[in-house]
Design an enzyme around this catalytic site. Structure first.
Site, PDB file in Angstrom:
ATOM      1  N   SER A   1       0.821  -1.211   0.000  1.00 25.43           N
ATOM      2  CA  SER A   1       0.000   0.000   0.000  1.00 25.43           C
ATOM      3  C   SER A   1       0.856   1.261   0.000  1.00 25.43           C
ATOM      4  O   SER A   1       1.932   1.299   0.613  1.00 25.43           O
ATOM      5  CB  SER A   1      -0.893   0.035   1.234  1.00 25.43           C
TER       6      SER A   1
ATOM      7  N   TYR B   1      -2.598  -0.604   9.831  1.00 23.12           N
ATOM      8  CA  TYR B   1      -2.630  -0.947   8.406  1.00 23.12           C
ATOM      9  C   TYR B   1      -1.352  -0.461   7.726  1.00 23.12           C
ATOM     10  O   TYR B   1      -0.664  -1.224   7.034  1.00 23.12           O
ATOM     11  CB  TYR B   1      -3.870  -0.316   7.753  1.00 23.12           C
TER      12      TYR B   1
ATOM     13  N   LYS C   1       1.567  -2.942   6.220  1.00 19.55           N
ATOM     14  CA  LYS C   1       1.859  -2.914   4.780  1.00 19.55           C
ATOM     15  C   LYS C   1       3.338  -2.587   4.539  1.00 19.55           C
ATOM     16  O   LYS C   1       3.956  -3.124   3.610  1.00 19.55           O
ATOM     17  CB  LYS C   1       0.945  -1.916   4.068  1.00 19.55           C
TER      18      LYS C   1
HETATM   19  N1  NAP Z   1      -8.965  -0.505  -2.266  1.00 13.40           N
HETATM   20  C1  NAP Z   1      -7.933   0.318  -2.059  1.00 13.40           C
HETATM   21  O1  NAP Z   1      -8.056   1.529  -2.213  1.00 13.40           O
HETATM   22  C2  NAP Z   1      -6.597  -0.242  -1.645  1.00 13.40           C
HETATM   23  C3  NAP Z   1      -5.470   0.602  -1.642  1.00 13.40           C
HETATM   24  C4  NAP Z   1      -4.208   0.071  -1.345  1.00 13.40           C
HETATM   25  C5  NAP Z   1      -4.082  -1.274  -1.059  1.00 13.40           C
HETATM   26  N2  NAP Z   1      -5.203  -2.067  -1.048  1.00 13.40           N
HETATM   27  C6  NAP Z   1      -5.016  -3.496  -0.760  1.00 13.40           C
HETATM   28  O2  NAP Z   1      -5.600  -4.245  -1.814  1.00 13.40           O
HETATM   29  C7  NAP Z   1      -6.032  -5.508  -1.298  1.00 13.40           C
HETATM   30  C8  NAP Z   1      -7.493  -5.744  -1.652  1.00 13.40           C
HETATM   31  O3  NAP Z   1      -8.265  -4.687  -1.145  1.00 13.40           O
HETATM   32  P1  NAP Z   1      -9.836  -4.567  -1.431  1.00 13.40           P
HETATM   33  O4  NAP Z   1     -10.170  -3.128  -1.424  1.00 13.40           O
HETATM   34  O5  NAP Z   1     -10.207  -5.409  -2.599  1.00 13.40           O
HETATM   35  O6  NAP Z   1     -10.421  -5.155  -0.033  1.00 13.40           O
HETATM   36  P2  NAP Z   1     -11.385  -6.402   0.304  1.00 13.40           P
HETATM   37  O7  NAP Z   1     -12.521  -6.465  -0.643  1.00 13.40           O
HETATM   38  O8  NAP Z   1     -11.711  -6.253   1.762  1.00 13.40           O
HETATM   39  O9  NAP Z   1     -10.475  -7.684   0.071  1.00 13.40           O
HETATM   40  C9  NAP Z   1      -9.659  -8.220   1.045  1.00 13.40           C
HETATM   41  C10 NAP Z   1     -10.065  -9.653   1.299  1.00 13.40           C
HETATM   42  O10 NAP Z   1      -9.248 -10.163   2.365  1.00 13.40           O
HETATM   43  C11 NAP Z   1      -9.920 -11.227   2.939  1.00 13.40           C
HETATM   44  N3  NAP Z   1      -9.595 -11.426   4.345  1.00 13.40           N
HETATM   45  C12 NAP Z   1      -9.561 -10.505   5.334  1.00 13.40           C
HETATM   46  N4  NAP Z   1      -9.322 -11.097   6.513  1.00 13.40           N
HETATM   47  C13 NAP Z   1      -9.207 -12.440   6.262  1.00 13.40           C
HETATM   48  C14 NAP Z   1      -8.976 -13.573   7.075  1.00 13.40           C
HETATM   49  N5  NAP Z   1      -8.814 -13.500   8.412  1.00 13.40           N
HETATM   50  N6  NAP Z   1      -8.929 -14.791   6.480  1.00 13.40           N
HETATM   51  C15 NAP Z   1      -9.113 -14.902   5.140  1.00 13.40           C
HETATM   52  N7  NAP Z   1      -9.331 -13.858   4.325  1.00 13.40           N
HETATM   53  C16 NAP Z   1      -9.391 -12.633   4.876  1.00 13.40           C
HETATM   54  C17 NAP Z   1     -11.410 -10.915   2.841  1.00 13.40           C
HETATM   55  O11 NAP Z   1     -12.061 -12.130   2.486  1.00 13.40           O
HETATM   56  P3  NAP Z   1     -13.655 -12.394   2.788  1.00 13.40           P
HETATM   57  O12 NAP Z   1     -14.329 -11.179   2.236  1.00 13.40           O
HETATM   58  O13 NAP Z   1     -13.965 -13.644   2.045  1.00 13.40           O
HETATM   59  O14 NAP Z   1     -13.780 -12.529   4.266  1.00 13.40           O
HETATM   60  C18 NAP Z   1     -11.496  -9.806   1.790  1.00 13.40           C
HETATM   61  O15 NAP Z   1     -12.363 -10.116   0.736  1.00 13.40           O
HETATM   62  C19 NAP Z   1      -5.751  -5.490   0.200  1.00 13.40           C
HETATM   63  O16 NAP Z   1      -4.483  -6.065   0.462  1.00 13.40           O
HETATM   64  C20 NAP Z   1      -5.707  -4.000   0.499  1.00 13.40           C
HETATM   65  O17 NAP Z   1      -4.975  -3.707   1.668  1.00 13.40           O
HETATM   66  C21 NAP Z   1      -6.434  -1.591  -1.327  1.00 13.40           C
END
Ligand code: NAP
Length: 255
Positions: free
Chosen positions: A147, A160, A164
């Site tokens: 991130s 967070y 990261k």
């Molecule tokens: N969106 C942004 O702006 C942004 C920016 C920078 C970095 N990121 C990174 O990009 C990645 C995806 O983000 P996203 O926005 O798509 O978020 P998201 O929809 O919340 O995806 C993350 C997934 O992680 C899984 N997870 C969380 N805790 C878990 C656990 N204990 N065991 C198994 N699975 C678990 C969840 O699975 P379930 O839903 O099935 O529980 C969730 O679907 C993440 O690493 C995030 O930090 C996002």
């Protein structure tokens, strides 16, 4: 080398929705076979699976907050796919906990959850998948989703940002230790991009300020991030091992 341009066996953690889903689709469209991992959202993960091009994909559930969960996830994925060539560490939590507003007990619990999922699960999945890649003898790829917050700070989500940053550092250490086995390890450091999780923030009162972070005046898309992940996992990207790739629309420039 098994890591050919397509036909690879790919495990994507947290692929029920959001970036994980986009990454799973990108690999499937490339002709790879994907293990779609989910934590709690089985229904959404089935939707991801059903949307993938090609055949031979599989679904694997499991809580990554526990070390045993990581073992089960990698074992199940490797059994279904016949091995693992690429691991994408995408699963993460991001829970708001500004210090001044967060009672100590909650602070401790939130930090433990971030460390368990964002850092330890990434380390454990990397160990388990890389040991299989080493035994397979055909090289491999690990791509971590880091991130921009690791560099810019996350005042409302300090655990967070810290975890990261640790993920980036882990990727750099493993890039060095796994290179002799033909395994390249890279991380991406995205800024804001549109997923279901952040949609309310982008659509809400702070949406304008979020879009204004980038001189392009918008947030990124999950597909833009997934395209970079696909490339970092490609044979052509071996020399990028150890990199932390900024994907933030020039919203934060590192020197
Ligand atoms: N969106 C942004 O702006 C942004 C920016 C920078 C970095 N990121 C990174 O990009 C990645 C995806 O983000 P996203 O926005 O798509 O978020 P998201 O929809 O919340 O995806 C993350 C997934 O992680 C899984 N997870 C969380 N805790 C878990 C656990 N204990 N065991 C198994 N699975 C678990 C969840 O699975 P379930 O839903 O099935 O529980 C969730 O679907 C993440 O690493 C995030 O930090 C996002």
């Amino acid at each position: 080398m098994n890591v050919t341009a397509s036909g690879r066996r790919v495990l994507v953690s947290g692929a029920a929705r959001g970036l994980g889903r986009a990454v799973a689709r990108a690999f499937a469209s490339n002709g790879d076979r994907v293990a779609v991992h989910f934590g709690s959202r089985e229904e959404e993960a089935r939707t991801t699976l059903a949307s993938l091009e090609g055949s031979g994909h599989t679904l694997v559930g499991g809580d990554l907050a526990e070390p045993a969960g990581a073992v089960a996830v990698v074992d199940t994925a490797a059994e279904a796919l016949g091995g693992i060539d690429v691991l994408v560490n995408n699963a993460a939590v991001n829970i708001r906990h500004p210090l001044a507003e967060t009672p100590y007990e909650e602070w401790v619990a939130v930090w433990q959850q971030h460390v368990a999922v964002n850092l330890l699960a990434t380390a454990h999945l990397s160990h388990l998948a890389a040991r299989r890649m080493i035994d397979q003898g055909g090289g491999g790829r690990i791509v971590n989703i880091g991130s921009r917050g690791a560099f810019r700070g996350e005042p409302d989500h300090p655990a967070y940002g810290a975890t990261k940053a640790a993920v980036h550092a882990l990727g750099q250490s493993l890039a060095v230790s796994l290179a002799p086995y033909g395994i390249a390890v890279a991380s991406v450091a995205p800024g804001f991009f549109a997923t279901e999780r952040v949609a309310p923030r982008v659509a809400g009162p702070e949406g304008e300020a979020i879009r204004a972070q980038s001189p392009f005046g918008r947030v990124g898309s999950a597909e833009e991030i997934a395209a970079a992940v696909l490339w970092l996992a490609s044979p052509a990207a071996e020399w990028s091992s150890g990199t932390i790739l900024d994907l933030n629309g020039a919203s934060h420039l590192r020197s």
